[in-house]
Design an enzyme around this catalytic site. Structure first.
Site, PDB file in Angstrom:
ATOM      1  N   ARG A  99       0.829  -1.209   0.000  1.00 42.03           N
ATOM      2  CA  ARG A  99       0.000   0.000   0.000  1.00 42.03           C
ATOM      3  C   ARG A  99       0.861   1.255   0.000  1.00 42.03           C
ATOM      4  O   ARG A  99       1.889   1.321   0.683  1.00 42.03           O
ATOM      5  CB  ARG A  99      -0.886   0.051   1.245  1.00 42.03           C
ATOM      6  CG  ARG A  99      -2.106  -0.818   1.192  1.00 42.03           C
ATOM      7  CD  ARG A  99      -3.123  -0.420   2.269  1.00 42.03           C
ATOM      8  NE  ARG A  99      -2.543  -0.367   3.598  1.00 42.03           N
ATOM      9  CZ  ARG A  99      -3.048   0.345   4.607  1.00 42.03           C
ATOM     10  NH1 ARG A  99      -4.144   1.056   4.416  1.00 42.03           N
ATOM     11  NH2 ARG A  99      -2.467   0.331   5.799  1.00 42.03           N
ATOM     12  N   SER A 107       6.851  -5.012   7.827  1.00 42.22           N
ATOM     13  CA  SER A 107       6.475  -6.038   8.813  1.00 42.22           C
ATOM     14  C   SER A 107       7.264  -7.328   8.637  1.00 42.22           C
ATOM     15  O   SER A 107       6.709  -8.411   8.430  1.00 42.22           O
ATOM     16  CB  SER A 107       4.965  -6.310   8.725  1.00 42.22           C
ATOM     17  OG  SER A 107       4.243  -5.145   9.005  1.00 42.22           O
ATOM     18  N   ASP A 140       4.090  -2.885  12.493  1.00 45.07           N
ATOM     19  CA  ASP A 140       2.671  -2.558  12.638  1.00 45.07           C
ATOM     20  C   ASP A 140       2.275  -2.303  14.098  1.00 45.07           C
ATOM     21  O   ASP A 140       1.331  -1.555  14.367  1.00 45.07           O
ATOM     22  CB  ASP A 140       1.797  -3.657  12.039  1.00 45.07           C
ATOM     23  CG  ASP A 140       2.147  -5.041  12.573  1.00 45.07           C
ATOM     24  OD1 ASP A 140       3.136  -5.178  13.315  1.00 45.07           O
ATOM     25  OD2 ASP A 140       1.423  -5.995  12.224  1.00 45.07           O
TER      26      ASP A 140
END
Length: 922
Positions: free
Chosen positions: A546, A607, A661
């Site tokens: 993203r 992540s 995250d």
């Protein structure tokens, strides 16, 4: 006059619909804890939560208190589907006056009957040493607190024994049995001797133990469940009238049981005592009520019970005679005597094919000489009285069927209804009327009527047998689930171990050997609300990547984003190809949003396991999640991105922070709540971070201020410190992972990736012990990971309606499950998810207590930013976690704030805070 009388005894269909609605409303009142006391339909819990499954076997005693007799039975079940039970019985007539005497005398007599019956019973059937569970049929209104504990509310049917109302009827009978030493033997600690306090007060083991009390209606339902098909409703149409059914247990607020179903005894005889039946009550009914021993109460029962139908017909005949519509040429003085015209007379008149002859015979026996016309009219009146009773029974039944259908959220209900009683058996058209009227009033329900075979006796034995089967099963289930149940002391120990590992992870000399890594993130500040500007955020954690534009202003945060796919060839190619692809995606996003000429601060959520050596510098330790791009492990991830930007000649990229995250979750929530200093992820995996005092972080130079520490607590226990709480189920699951015995021991107890598999292992053990699916083969259950963690959320829905979804899940797994299987499966899921929440809380308690002690505060108020599907979607996980945390850290007031896009919004806020601090330093 005759037609008027017949019309008054006939109730229109629309009025029956209204009555059905009133009945349902009164049922709901009876089930509610707040309105139960005012309800006329009492809806008394029976604590019978299961019907027979055909495996019950053994010898069971039954004693039934009848109108003027005591009936004792010995029922032998063979575990053959209960198709052919053997029964022996003996009837004892009650002495004159005992029904109105002292309660102690009544129960002494019952005990003596049991004793004599056992003495006379063949030794071939039962041995003198065999202990016998007893079911007690007590056909009076009781407030039941347990299956074997019930206080008498009121006597009826001519009984008025003193010292019984308000007392536990089971205890009164047991005391009498013990006092008379009914077959007592010295205790040998044998079969079920420990079950429900099998020993008597004298210290001897009572050979006979009262284990269940019920009324005849419940017995009827249980009897009809022995035919190889479950029966969930029973109706008794006798001298009195009643109905019981299996209700959803969570709706029975007057009982503590909330799981599965429970049989509810409606005690519908008092329906209408509040006046709701006043428009259908005839003058004949009023006369019957006035002459009864309890005028003004049990109005419904007085319309339908066979104890009253003869009297209603008698008053109708008297009334019509006074109007000169009947018996103009004969004296009817005899009819003015109460009880002279019985219900049996009525049934004889309407059942006989040659009705006129039967009317004459009955009336002649009373000394009345009727004309042909009189005989025809008497027969019409009798049919109307009994037909109305059958219709009203059907209306009450329709209310129960519709209620069951609604509360089970079913479009169609198919159910078996057990029926018994003088009226049902004595009136040839009773079942026909019952079926047709119930069908008209509840077209969504299909009822099959099953005539009871000795509901009071055989049914009572079934209640007792099921109770013992369920008690034995309960013991085994508790044994299987016991290792999953953590005490407060267990959780305090986990909390202390977590704290110990945290200290080791923070220590310069012990960090390398700590199972909780306590990695510095170089994030030293949380948002204070003054951050403003536009920021880019990147989120790479799987096959989707993203890119976000995040605008932070006084009005709040606005975000625009695009999702890009990373092809497998890129994931597994070279590092250059991967980061070039990432840059292509970023540049595509910049072009779409006219940002090619802008240089915006960028936060990168990455992540994957990294060793962070600065806010914008992190070395990749290893790839996971299907990535294996070469030339990246051991390299600075931020530098790899910058190098790709240079290759693409993009100078508008200013990477200021790299984070995971968990940190992003804390920062995202920190913008909305300045007290948010902890981040928690409980989803497929689990992790936590928090703001630690720099003076305690031995792995980073400097003592001033605070720094966010990425705990990486999933590996807590990898050093063996949690082995004592690892169950056999956890060990099997651990052994089947790619990293058995190491890496993520704590995560394997807590996170969503593993909970479904733990449940599957437990279900297989229960199946082997024949606690589930009657031990039948379940091939699909052998498949690893077939039981998905998302099933736990579906199964544990709090209001009990999930049982239908459980059945659907079981069918998907090709499992032939009973209702009880569904209830037990939910209990297994609850045990696994509760333990996960409790362990998560223990870890969090260590964190909040450390923050409190760091600051030397007696009390701490702090917020936890939380994300993850398990926390967000599971119906009970969050509540269980918060409750346990409060118990383990009572001096900490902890607020939980759900994160909104920690990976995107959080990354941008880390960049925003970094810019704010940099500007302030300038």
């Amino acid at each position: 006059q005759i037609q008027r009388a017949l019309r008054s005894l006939s109730i229109p269909l629309d009025r029956l619909h209204i009555m059905k609605g009133h009945m349902i409303r009164d049922m709901c009142k009876g089930l509610s804890r707040q309105t139960h006391a005012q309800a006329k339909v009492r809806m008394l819990p029976t604590y019978i939560c299961s019907t027979p499954n055909g495996t019950e076997k053994g010898n069971f005693l039954v004693v039934e208190l009848c109108q003027s007799q005591v009936r004792t039975l010995l029922v032998t079940l063979y575990g053959d589907g209960n198709m052919s039970p053997q029964m022996m019985y003996k009837i004892f007539d009650m002495p004159e006056g005992i029904r109105q005497g002292e309660g102690e005398a009544l129960f002494d007599f019952i005990a003596q009957c049991v004793s004599q019956f056992l003495t006379e019973t063949s030794s071939d059937t039962i041995s003198s040493e065999e202990r016998l569970p007893l079911g007690f049929v007590f056909p009076f209104t009781c407030q039941q607190m347990q299956l074997d504990k019930a206080e008498l509310i009121s006597w009826s049917k001519g009984f008025s024994c003193s010292g019984v109302v308000g007392n536990d009827v089971v205890q009164l009978l047991q005391s009498a049995i013990d006092k008379h030493h009914v077959g007592n033997t010295e205790s040998s600690g044998g079969w079920l001797s420990s079950w429900r306090g099998w020993k008597s007060s004298s210290g001897q083991a009572s050979r006979v133990q009262v284990v269940a009390l019920m009324n005849d209606t419940v017995g009827t339902m249980m009897t009809c469940s022995t035919e190889g098909r479950p029966c969930e409703v029973a109706m008794v149409a006798d001298k009195g009238s009643n109905c019981c059914f299996m209700a959803e247990a969570y709706l029975v607020e007057t009982a503590e049981e909330t799981s599965g179903r429970m049989c509810v005894n409606t005690e519908w005889g008092c329906f209408g005592d509040d006046g709701t039946l006043s428009d259908i009550i005839t003058p004949y009914d009023e006369c019957v009520d006035e002459e009864s021993s309890n005028p003004g109460v049990k109005r419904f029962e007085k319309l339908v019970g066979s104890l009253y139908l003869g009297e209603i017909a008698r008053h109708a005949l008297i009334g019509l005679t006074s109007e000169k519509a009947l018996f103009a040429e004969t004296d009817i003085g005899v009819l003015k005597e109460k009880g002279v015209f019985t219900t049996q007379h009525v049934l004889d008149i309407i059942n006989n094919e040659d009705g006129m002859t039967e009317v004459k015979r009955v009336l002649h026996s009373l000394g009345i000489q009727p004309s042909e016309r009189d005989c025809g009219r008497v027969q019409q009146i009798c049919r109307a009285v009994v037909g109305r009773a059958a219709t009203l029974h059907a209306t009450g039944l329709a209310a129960i069927l519709s209620y069951m259908c609604q509360t089970r959220e079913m479009e169609k209900l198919m159910v078996n209804v057990g029926v018994e009683g003088e009226l049902y058996q004595g009136y040839a058209r009773f079942e026909e009327i019952l079926k047709s009227v119930a069908r008209l009033l509840s077209p969504e329900c299909m009822a099959t009527f099953l005539p009871s075979k000795d509901g009071s006796g055989r049914g009572a034995a079934m209640v007792t047998a099921v109770a013992l089967r369920m008690a034995a099963q309960r013991h085994e289930v508790d044994e299987v689930l016991a290792p999953l149940q953590l005490t407060h002391a267990d959780l305090e120990q986990v909390q202390a171990l977590m704290r110990q590992e945290m200290e080791r992870g923070l220590g310069k000399n012990t960090h390398a050997s700590a199972s909780v890594r306590m990695l510095p993130t170089y994030v030293c500040h949380t948002p204070d609300g003054t951050e403003q500007g536009d920021f880019l955020a990147l989120d790479l954690g799987g096959t989707n990547f993203r890119v976000l534009l995040v605008s932070v202003s006084e009005e709040g945060i606005r975000m625009a984003s695009e999702i890009y796919v990373i092809p497998p060839t890129v994931m597994q190619g070279t590092g250059e190809e991967l980061f070039d692809h990432i840059m292509d995606c970023i540049m595509d996003f910049q072009r779409k949003h006219n940002m090619m000429l802008q240089t915006l601060p960028l936060g990168f959520t990455f992540s994957f396991p990294c060793q962070q050596v600065g806010l914008d510098k992190a070395l990749l330790l290893t790839w996971t999640k299907g990535f294996s791009a070469s030339g990246c492990v051991g390299e600075d991830v931020v530098q790899l991105l910058r190098a790709a930007a240079e290759r693409k000649q993009n100078s508008g990229l200013q990477v200021v922070a790299l984070l995971n995250d968990t940190v992003g979750t804390m920062m995202a929530c920190g913008y909305d709540d300045p007290k948010c200093e902890i981040g928690l992820i409980v989803g497929t995996g689990t992790n936590a971070c928090y703001m630690e005092e720099m003076r305690n972080v031995g792995t980073v130079e400097g003592d001033e201020g605070r720094m966010c520490i990425n705990m990486e607590w999933g590996a807590f226990g990898d050093n063996g410190c949690l082995d004592h709480i690892f169950t056999q189920f956890d060990k099997v699951v651990d052994e089947s992972t790619i990293n058995p015995g190491k890496q993520s021991r704590f995560e394997k107890l807590v996170s969503g990736m593993y909970l479904g598999e733990i449940v599957r292992q437990i279900l297989m053990v229960m199946k082997e012990r024949q606690l589930l699916f009657q031990g039948k083969s379940c091939t699909k259950l052998q498949t690893r990971n077939i039981f998905q963690t998302k099933f736990l959320s579906t199964i544990e829905l709090s209001n009990g309606l999930a049982l239908r979804q459980i059945r659907a899940i079981l069918q998907e797994l090709e499992l032939d499950a009973s209702f009880e299987d569904s209830v037990l499966m939910r209990e297994v899921c609850q045990a696994v998810s509760l333990r996960a929440a409790q362990l998560c809380a223990a870890g969090l308690a260590a964190v909040v207590e450390k923050i409190r002690e760091n600051r030397g505060a007696a009390k701490l108020s702090v917020t936890v930013g939380v994300d993850g599907t398990l926390y967000k979607l599971h119906p009970r996980f969050s509540k269980n976690l918060q409750k346990t945390l409060k118990e383990l850290a009572p001096n900490c007031d902890v607020t939980f704030l759900l994160s909104e896009d920690g990976s995107g919004k959080g990354a941008a806020l880390v960049a925003a805070v970094a810019c704010r601090i940099a500007n302030a330093m300038q």
